[in-house]
Design a protein around this motif. Structure first.
Motif, PDB file in Angstrom:
ATOM      1  N   GLU A  99       0.803  -1.215   0.000  1.00 34.64           N
ATOM      2  CA  GLU A  99       0.000   0.000   0.000  1.00 34.64           C
ATOM      3  C   GLU A  99       0.842   1.275   0.000  1.00 34.64           C
ATOM      4  O   GLU A  99       0.299   2.375  -0.105  1.00 34.64           O
ATOM      5  CB  GLU A  99      -0.932   0.023   1.212  1.00 34.64           C
ATOM      6  N   SER A 100       2.164   1.125   0.123  1.00 32.37           N
ATOM      7  CA  SER A 100       3.038   2.290   0.102  1.00 32.37           C
ATOM      8  C   SER A 100       4.439   1.856  -0.287  1.00 32.37           C
ATOM      9  O   SER A 100       4.796   0.676  -0.160  1.00 32.37           O
ATOM     10  CB  SER A 100       3.067   2.962   1.476  1.00 32.37           C
ATOM     11  N   PRO A 101       5.274   2.786  -0.749  1.00 33.92           N
ATOM     12  CA  PRO A 101       6.658   2.436  -1.093  1.00 33.92           C
ATOM     13  C   PRO A 101       7.425   1.854   0.089  1.00 33.92           C
ATOM     14  O   PRO A 101       8.337   1.045  -0.103  1.00 33.92           O
ATOM     15  CB  PRO A 101       7.255   3.779  -1.532  1.00 33.92           C
ATOM     16  N   GLN A 102       7.053   2.240   1.311  1.00 34.06           N
ATOM     17  CA  GLN A 102       7.773   1.759   2.492  1.00 34.06           C
ATOM     18  C   GLN A 102       7.696   0.247   2.631  1.00 34.06           C
ATOM     19  O   GLN A 102       8.634  -0.384   3.144  1.00 34.06           O
ATOM     20  CB  GLN A 102       7.227   2.439   3.756  1.00 34.06           C
ATOM     21  N   LEU A 120      11.999  -8.232  -6.460  1.00 31.95           N
ATOM     22  CA  LEU A 120      10.741  -8.068  -5.737  1.00 31.95           C
ATOM     23  C   LEU A 120       9.619  -7.787  -6.720  1.00 31.95           C
ATOM     24  O   LEU A 120       9.806  -7.076  -7.708  1.00 31.95           O
ATOM     25  CB  LEU A 120      10.832  -6.916  -4.732  1.00 31.95           C
ATOM     26  N   TRP A 121       8.462  -8.358  -6.431  1.00 34.44           N
ATOM     27  CA  TRP A 121       7.227  -8.025  -7.133  1.00 34.44           C
ATOM     28  C   TRP A 121       6.253  -7.468  -6.106  1.00 34.44           C
ATOM     29  O   TRP A 121       6.104  -8.047  -5.018  1.00 34.44           O
ATOM     30  CB  TRP A 121       6.610  -9.262  -7.775  1.00 34.44           C
ATOM     31  N   ALA A 122       5.602  -6.374  -6.441  1.00 30.39           N
ATOM     32  CA  ALA A 122       4.605  -5.789  -5.550  1.00 30.39           C
ATOM     33  C   ALA A 122       3.214  -6.195  -6.011  1.00 30.39           C
ATOM     34  O   ALA A 122       2.845  -5.965  -7.170  1.00 30.39           O
ATOM     35  CB  ALA A 122       4.728  -4.274  -5.533  1.00 30.39           C
ATOM     36  N   LEU A 123       2.455  -6.811  -5.110  1.00 25.77           N
ATOM     37  CA  LEU A 123       1.086  -7.192  -5.407  1.00 25.77           C
ATOM     38  C   LEU A 123       0.168  -6.060  -4.944  1.00 25.77           C
ATOM     39  O   LEU A 123       0.035  -5.791  -3.741  1.00 25.77           O
ATOM     40  CB  LEU A 123       0.744  -8.500  -4.691  1.00 25.77           C
ATOM     41  N   ILE A 124      -0.437  -5.371  -5.890  1.00 26.39           N
ATOM     42  CA  ILE A 124      -1.310  -4.223  -5.624  1.00 26.39           C
ATOM     43  C   ILE A 124      -2.742  -4.741  -5.585  1.00 26.39           C
ATOM     44  O   ILE A 124      -3.310  -5.092  -6.618  1.00 26.39           O
ATOM     45  CB  ILE A 124      -1.164  -3.147  -6.712  1.00 26.39           C
ATOM     46  N   GLU A 125      -3.341  -4.768  -4.399  1.00 26.68           N
ATOM     47  CA  GLU A 125      -4.646  -5.423  -4.269  1.00 26.68           C
ATOM     48  C   GLU A 125      -5.583  -4.735  -3.280  1.00 26.68           C
ATOM     49  O   GLU A 125      -6.536  -5.358  -2.792  1.00 26.68           O
ATOM     50  CB  GLU A 125      -4.454  -6.892  -3.878  1.00 26.68           C
ATOM     51  N   PRO A 127      -7.542  -0.648  -2.426  1.00 25.73           N
ATOM     52  CA  PRO A 127      -7.759   0.705  -2.960  1.00 25.73           C
ATOM     53  C   PRO A 127      -6.603   1.647  -2.639  1.00 25.73           C
ATOM     54  O   PRO A 127      -6.187   2.449  -3.487  1.00 25.73           O
ATOM     55  CB  PRO A 127      -9.050   1.144  -2.269  1.00 25.73           C
ATOM     56  N   ARG A 128      -6.056   1.557  -1.454  1.00 23.50           N
ATOM     57  CA  ARG A 128      -4.935   2.416  -1.094  1.00 23.50           C
ATOM     58  C   ARG A 128      -3.711   2.091  -1.941  1.00 23.50           C
ATOM     59  O   ARG A 128      -2.965   2.985  -2.358  1.00 23.50           O
ATOM     60  CB  ARG A 128      -4.612   2.260   0.386  1.00 23.50           C
ATOM     61  N   GLY A 129      -3.485   0.822  -2.192  1.00 24.10           N
ATOM     62  CA  GLY A 129      -2.351   0.436  -3.023  1.00 24.10           C
ATOM     63  C   GLY A 129      -2.490   0.940  -4.448  1.00 24.10           C
ATOM     64  O   GLY A 129      -1.526   1.435  -5.040  1.00 24.10           O
ATOM     65  N   VAL A 130      -3.690   0.803  -5.023  1.00 23.21           N
ATOM     66  CA  VAL A 130      -3.925   1.298  -6.377  1.00 23.21           C
ATOM     67  C   VAL A 130      -3.736   2.808  -6.424  1.00 23.21           C
ATOM     68  O   VAL A 130      -3.117   3.350  -7.350  1.00 23.21           O
ATOM     69  CB  VAL A 130      -5.334   0.904  -6.865  1.00 23.21           C
ATOM     70  N   ALA A 131      -4.228   3.508  -5.402  1.00 24.05           N
ATOM     71  CA  ALA A 131      -4.098   4.967  -5.367  1.00 24.05           C
ATOM     72  C   ALA A 131      -2.642   5.405  -5.306  1.00 24.05           C
ATOM     73  O   ALA A 131      -2.288   6.477  -5.810  1.00 24.05           O
ATOM     74  CB  ALA A 131      -4.868   5.525  -4.174  1.00 24.05           C
ATOM     75  N   GLN A 172      -4.525   1.799 -13.881  1.00 24.91           N
ATOM     76  CA  GLN A 172      -3.638   2.517 -12.959  1.00 24.91           C
ATOM     77  C   GLN A 172      -2.406   1.679 -12.607  1.00 24.91           C
ATOM     78  O   GLN A 172      -1.286   2.206 -12.513  1.00 24.91           O
ATOM     79  CB  GLN A 172      -4.398   2.885 -11.689  1.00 24.91           C
ATOM     80  N   VAL A 173      -2.608   0.386 -12.406  1.00 29.15           N
ATOM     81  CA  VAL A 173      -1.478  -0.486 -12.059  1.00 29.15           C
ATOM     82  C   VAL A 173      -0.511  -0.627 -13.227  1.00 29.15           C
ATOM     83  O   VAL A 173       0.708  -0.512 -13.057  1.00 29.15           O
ATOM     84  CB  VAL A 173      -1.984  -1.867 -11.589  1.00 29.15           C
ATOM     85  N   VAL A 174      -1.024  -0.848 -14.425  1.00 30.75           N
ATOM     86  CA  VAL A 174      -0.129  -1.035 -15.566  1.00 30.75           C
ATOM     87  C   VAL A 174       0.575   0.272 -15.916  1.00 30.75           C
ATOM     88  O   VAL A 174       1.754   0.275 -16.301  1.00 30.75           O
ATOM     89  CB  VAL A 174      -0.876  -1.631 -16.779  1.00 30.75           C
ATOM     90  N   MET A 175      -0.099   1.406 -15.769  1.00 24.21           N
ATOM     91  CA  MET A 175       0.559   2.689 -16.015  1.00 24.21           C
ATOM     92  C   MET A 175       1.704   2.915 -15.033  1.00 24.21           C
ATOM     93  O   MET A 175       2.791   3.375 -15.404  1.00 24.21           O
ATOM     94  CB  MET A 175      -0.456   3.827 -15.911  1.00 24.21           C
ATOM     95  N   ALA A 176       1.458   2.596 -13.764  1.00 19.75           N
ATOM     96  CA  ALA A 176       2.501   2.765 -12.749  1.00 19.75           C
ATOM     97  C   ALA A 176       3.696   1.869 -13.050  1.00 19.75           C
ATOM     98  O   ALA A 176       4.856   2.284 -12.899  1.00 19.75           O
ATOM     99  CB  ALA A 176       1.937   2.457 -11.370  1.00 19.75           C
TER     100      ALA A 176
END
Length: 278
Positions: A99-102, A120-125, A127-131, A172-176
């Motif tokens: 949910e954050s870079p930290q 590392l792979w980040a799993l974005i799952e 609303p806060r993570g997507v934002a 949003q995820v693919v753009m990031a």
């Protein structure tokens, strides 16, 4: 740190079923993932870590991933310690509920201090993570992919799994991911009985820039690999584009009756690179 492995398909197997993992490595998936998180009941987390720790180098063929539990839980930290103490170092560690870079920086720091080189792979799952996906994508040089977690995201949103409702989050995820030069991997298709839906969703994901898709059963692998692999026509087009640019000084030209500029050259080179790595 650029990944040197293909990421069209990531096959998930519970750490409680290492025998299935060994068989799954011969099923054609680009990455085989041992899961310590969702595929393991809470009461069996320690047993799953013990099974992972038993893995030996001769049992691993191809690209190995491990999904840990959230780094803000005791299980997540214990998972990381197990990886650090294991004889086999995974090629990548999938960090869930980012949910954050930290969250990524914490795992990066732990691995770096232990002299581990895995990606590392980040799993974005959520609303806060997507934002915050754009900041997450730039969190660490060790980070090589963002993955969209459909089921958890939809549950938190009170939404269905339908493609149209999840399109904005997927974009949003693919753009990031692409903004930071990362791979983007789409969520699984959970209906194992509908290969037409699997192919349709994979093609839609490819259309918006995803590089691959998580699979939850070996029968899905061939379909997804095919979608995310260049077709013979695409490879021929890419070669024509590159050849055309090699013969001139750049600018706009016509290839097969279509206007082609520098952005098409970048696409053509990416197609040829993927074809070479297959």
């Amino acid at each position: 740190m650029k990944a040197t492995y293909l990421s069209r398909t990531l096959m998930v197997t519970s750490a409680l079923k290492i025998d299935r993992f060994e068989k799954g490595q011969h099923s054609g998936a680009d990455i085989n993932l041992i899961d310590l998180e969702d595929a393991v009941p809470a009461a069996d987390k320690q047993l799953a870590r013990e099974e992972l720790a038993k893995l030996r180098p001769e049992q691993v063929h191809g690209t190995l991933g491990v999904r840990i539990n959230s780094v803000h839980t005791r299980d997540g930290l214990a998972d990381l310690l197990t990886i650090l103490d294991s004889e086999v170092e995974p090629d990548l560690v999938v960090v869930p509920k980012v949910e954050s870079p930290q969250h990524i920086r914490l795992v990066d720091e732990i691995l770096t201090k232990a002299d581990r080189s895995c990606h590392l792979w980040a799993l974005i799952e959520t609303p806060r993570g997507v934002a915050d996906a754009m900041a997450i994508g730039a969190a660490s040089p060790r980070l090589t992919a963002l993955t969209f977690g459909l089921a958890d995201f939809a549950a938190e949103m009170g939404a269905t799994l339908a493609w149209d409702g999840m399109l904005s989050a997927r974009v949003q995820v693919v753009m990031a991911a692409r903004a930071s030069g990362l791979v983007a991997v789409d969520a699984p298709t959970f209906d194992l009985s509908d290969n037409k839906m699997l192919e349709l969703e994979a093609r839609k994901a490819a259309d918006i820039g995803y590089s691959g898709k998580i699979v939850v059963h070996p029968q899905q692998i061939a379909v997804v690999n095919d979608v995310f692999s260049p077709s013979p026509d695409a490879v021929e087009w890419a070669r024509d584009v590159v050849r055309s640019f090699e013969q001139t000084d750049g600018g706009i030209r016509v290839v097969d009756g279509s206007m082609v500029g520098p952005p098409f050259l970048r696409k053509a080179l990416a197609i040829l690179e993927l074809q070479e790595r297959r």
